[in-house]
Write an enzyme that holds these catalytic residues in place. Sequence first.
Site, PDB file in Angstrom:
ATOM      1  N   ILE A  97      -4.231  12.785  -8.945  1.00 51.57           N
ATOM      2  CA  ILE A  97      -3.272  12.834  -9.360  1.00 51.57           C
ATOM      3  C   ILE A  97      -2.914  11.670 -10.017  1.00 51.57           C
ATOM      4  O   ILE A  97      -2.584  10.929  -9.501  1.00 51.57           O
ATOM      5  CB  ILE A  97      -2.970  12.911  -7.860  1.00 51.57           C
ATOM      6  N   TYR A  98      -2.188  12.111 -10.716  1.00 56.72           N
ATOM      7  CA  TYR A  98      -1.681  11.308 -12.413  1.00 56.72           C
ATOM      8  C   TYR A  98       0.046  11.641 -11.874  1.00 56.72           C
ATOM      9  O   TYR A  98       0.008  12.789 -12.316  1.00 56.72           O
ATOM     10  CB  TYR A  98      -2.130  11.797 -13.128  1.00 56.72           C
ATOM     11  N   GLY A 109       4.352  13.636  -6.671  1.00 53.23           N
ATOM     12  CA  GLY A 109       2.948  13.042  -6.379  1.00 53.23           C
ATOM     13  C   GLY A 109       2.441  13.852  -5.127  1.00 53.23           C
ATOM     14  O   GLY A 109       1.531  14.067  -4.763  1.00 53.23           O
ATOM     15  N   ASN A 136      -5.552  -0.853  -7.454  1.00 52.12           N
ATOM     16  CA  ASN A 136      -3.978   0.392  -7.091  1.00 52.12           C
ATOM     17  C   ASN A 136      -3.273   0.365  -6.029  1.00 52.12           C
ATOM     18  O   ASN A 136      -4.114   1.453  -5.341  1.00 52.12           O
ATOM     19  CB  ASN A 136      -5.061   1.011  -7.847  1.00 52.12           C
ATOM     20  N   TYR A 143      -2.577   6.589  -0.249  1.00 51.28           N
ATOM     21  CA  TYR A 143      -3.796   7.777   0.555  1.00 51.28           C
ATOM     22  C   TYR A 143      -3.460   7.783   1.916  1.00 51.28           C
ATOM     23  O   TYR A 143      -3.739   7.978   2.869  1.00 51.28           O
ATOM     24  CB  TYR A 143      -4.886   7.683  -0.416  1.00 51.28           C
ATOM     25  N   LYS A 145      -1.272   6.366   3.512  1.00 53.91           N
ATOM     26  CA  LYS A 145      -0.019   6.820   4.120  1.00 53.91           C
ATOM     27  C   LYS A 145      -0.068   8.892   4.604  1.00 53.91           C
ATOM     28  O   LYS A 145       0.591   9.061   5.686  1.00 53.91           O
ATOM     29  CB  LYS A 145       0.835   6.596   3.662  1.00 53.91           C
TER      30      LYS A 145
HETATM   31  C1  LIG Z   1      -0.690   7.375  -6.884  1.00 56.43           C
HETATM   32  C2  LIG Z   1       0.458   8.908  -6.663  1.00 56.43           C
HETATM   33  C3  LIG Z   1       0.232  10.028  -7.380  1.00 56.43           C
HETATM   34  C4  LIG Z   1       1.873   7.969  -6.150  1.00 56.43           C
HETATM   35  O1  LIG Z   1       2.674   8.776  -6.137  1.00 56.43           O
HETATM   36  P1  LIG Z   1       4.190   8.266  -5.482  1.00 56.43           P
HETATM   37  O2  LIG Z   1       4.739   9.706  -6.074  1.00 56.43           O
HETATM   38  O3  LIG Z   1       4.155   6.788  -6.645  1.00 56.43           O
HETATM   39  O4  LIG Z   1       3.268   8.017  -3.916  1.00 56.43           O
HETATM   40  P2  LIG Z   1       5.255   7.699  -2.861  1.00 56.43           P
HETATM   41  O5  LIG Z   1       6.420   6.826  -3.742  1.00 56.43           O
HETATM   42  O6  LIG Z   1       5.019   8.762  -2.082  1.00 56.43           O
HETATM   43  O7  LIG Z   1       4.150   6.337  -1.894  1.00 56.43           O
HETATM   44  C5  LIG Z   1       3.456   4.887  -2.582  1.00 56.43           C
HETATM   45  C6  LIG Z   1       3.404   4.038  -1.650  1.00 56.43           C
HETATM   46  O8  LIG Z   1       3.366   2.814  -2.115  1.00 56.43           O
HETATM   47  C7  LIG Z   1       3.971   2.069  -1.813  1.00 56.43           C
HETATM   48  N1  LIG Z   1       3.840   0.991  -2.231  1.00 56.43           N
HETATM   49  C8  LIG Z   1       4.872   1.030  -3.816  1.00 56.43           C
HETATM   50  N2  LIG Z   1       3.728  -0.375  -4.670  1.00 56.43           N
HETATM   51  C9  LIG Z   1       3.279  -1.160  -3.745  1.00 56.43           C
HETATM   52  C10 LIG Z   1       2.056  -2.104  -3.766  1.00 56.43           C
HETATM   53  N3  LIG Z   1       1.691  -2.870  -4.904  1.00 56.43           N
HETATM   54  N4  LIG Z   1       1.485  -2.405  -2.565  1.00 56.43           N
HETATM   55  C11 LIG Z   1       1.452  -1.562  -1.720  1.00 56.43           C
HETATM   56  N5  LIG Z   1       2.605  -0.281  -1.687  1.00 56.43           N
HETATM   57  C12 LIG Z   1       2.979  -0.243  -2.288  1.00 56.43           C
HETATM   58  C13 LIG Z   1       5.389   2.502  -2.102  1.00 56.43           C
HETATM   59  O9  LIG Z   1       6.594   1.736  -1.329  1.00 56.43           O
HETATM   60  C14 LIG Z   1       4.875   4.417  -1.124  1.00 56.43           C
HETATM   61  O10 LIG Z   1       5.348   3.549   0.299  1.00 56.43           O
HETATM   62  P3  LIG Z   1       6.642   3.866   0.876  1.00 56.43           P
HETATM   63  O11 LIG Z   1       6.659   5.553   1.141  1.00 56.43           O
HETATM   64  O12 LIG Z   1       5.315   3.384   2.550  1.00 56.43           O
HETATM   65  O13 LIG Z   1       7.162   3.199   1.042  1.00 56.43           O
HETATM   66  C15 LIG Z   1       1.487   7.818  -8.183  1.00 56.43           C
HETATM   67  O14 LIG Z   1       2.172   6.605  -8.114  1.00 56.43           O
HETATM   68  C16 LIG Z   1       1.207   7.438  -9.782  1.00 56.43           C
HETATM   69  O15 LIG Z   1       0.817   8.686  -9.579  1.00 56.43           O
HETATM   70  N6  LIG Z   1      -0.326   6.972  -9.300  1.00 56.43           N
HETATM   71  C17 LIG Z   1      -0.750   6.610 -10.998  1.00 56.43           C
HETATM   72  C18 LIG Z   1      -1.836   7.419 -10.803  1.00 56.43           C
HETATM   73  C19 LIG Z   1      -2.866   6.592  -9.966  1.00 56.43           C
HETATM   74  O16 LIG Z   1      -2.883   5.990  -9.659  1.00 56.43           O
HETATM   75  N7  LIG Z   1      -3.460   7.284  -9.578  1.00 56.43           N
HETATM   76  C20 LIG Z   1      -4.774   7.414  -8.175  1.00 56.43           C
HETATM   77  C21 LIG Z   1      -5.798   7.190  -8.485  1.00 56.43           C
HETATM   78  S1  LIG Z   1      -6.187   9.290  -9.563  1.00 56.43           S
END
Ligand SMILES: CC(C)(COP(=O)(O)OP(=O)(O)OC[C@H]1O[C@@H](n2cnc3c(N)ncnc32)[C@H](O)[C@@H]1OP(=O)(O)O)[C@@H](O)C(=O)NCCC(=O)NCCS
Length: 186
Positions: A97-98, A109, A136, A143, A145
């Site tokens: 998921i990106y 996401g 990451n 994941y 949450k």
């Molecule tokens: C993974 C992904 C799809 C999630 O979507 P998103 O919109 O960022 O997700 P959300 O904002 O709903 O959730 C991220 C959570 O991580 C938290 N977070 C952010 N940075 C963080 C860090 N350094 N450490 C811990 N938690 C962190 C956020 O506060 C949020 O939590 P909350 O909702 O409890 O406040 C998106 O970040 C993404 O595309 N990332 C790049 C690709 C990737 O890494 N994919 C996963 C591997 S397949």
Amino acid sequence: MTNFQIKRVTPNDLDELQTISRITFHETFAGDNSPEDMNKYLDEEFSAGKLNKELKDRNTQFYFATLKNKIIGYLKINFGPSQTELQNENAVEIERIYVLKAYYGKNPGQLLYQKALEIALQKKVDFIWLGVWEHNLRAIHFYKKNGFVAFDKHLFKLGDDDQTDIMMKLSLDHKTGSVNSDNSRS
Ligand SMILES: CC(C)(COP(=O)(O)OP(=O)(O)OC[C@H]1O[C@@H](n2cnc3c(N)ncnc32)[C@H](O)[C@@H]1OP(=O)(O)O)[C@@H](O)C(=O)NCCC(=O)NCCS
């Protein structure tokens, strides 16, 4: 409320899939990897030939997240023998998921994840699993949450660099079509 859409990717969308795959992977990991490793990975994993084959694989599906017809993210989900590991008939793998960085925290996401969950429940599998790089932290939190728990580790090769992925899973109760309550342990 922002109007994100989720739509199935078809073989006709190859160019768009290649573009969003390369941009989002680079945005996510370029800061933590050498340009050589990054370029090698982008060239091998997101070549037109490889993506075209995956788009035609009946055990793989891709979905775009869009906003006003602009592609802002995607999901890749694998079934049966097309899973990168386990290859369990009673499981599905979220391989990717990106989302573009500009849309983190803005729901696409989560919508892509919900699409994966919907498919897994329709397929009546026992669990969903995925691998995520150990550093990451944002994705791991995302994941967690959503109820995923860590169950193993595996090797991931980015270019010539060996990295550790945490494997996470979410058990499903296909009798009730819901997520199992024992996933809340983490
Ligand atoms: C993974 C992904 C799809 C999630 O979507 P998103 O919109 O960022 O997700 P959300 O904002 O709903 O959730 C991220 C959570 O991580 C938290 N977070 C952010 N940075 C963080 C860090 N350094 N450490 C811990 N938690 C962190 C956020 O506060 C949020 O939590 P909350 O909702 O409890 O406040 C998106 O970040 C993404 O595309 N990332 C790049 C690709 C990737 O890494 N994919 C996963 C591997 S397949």
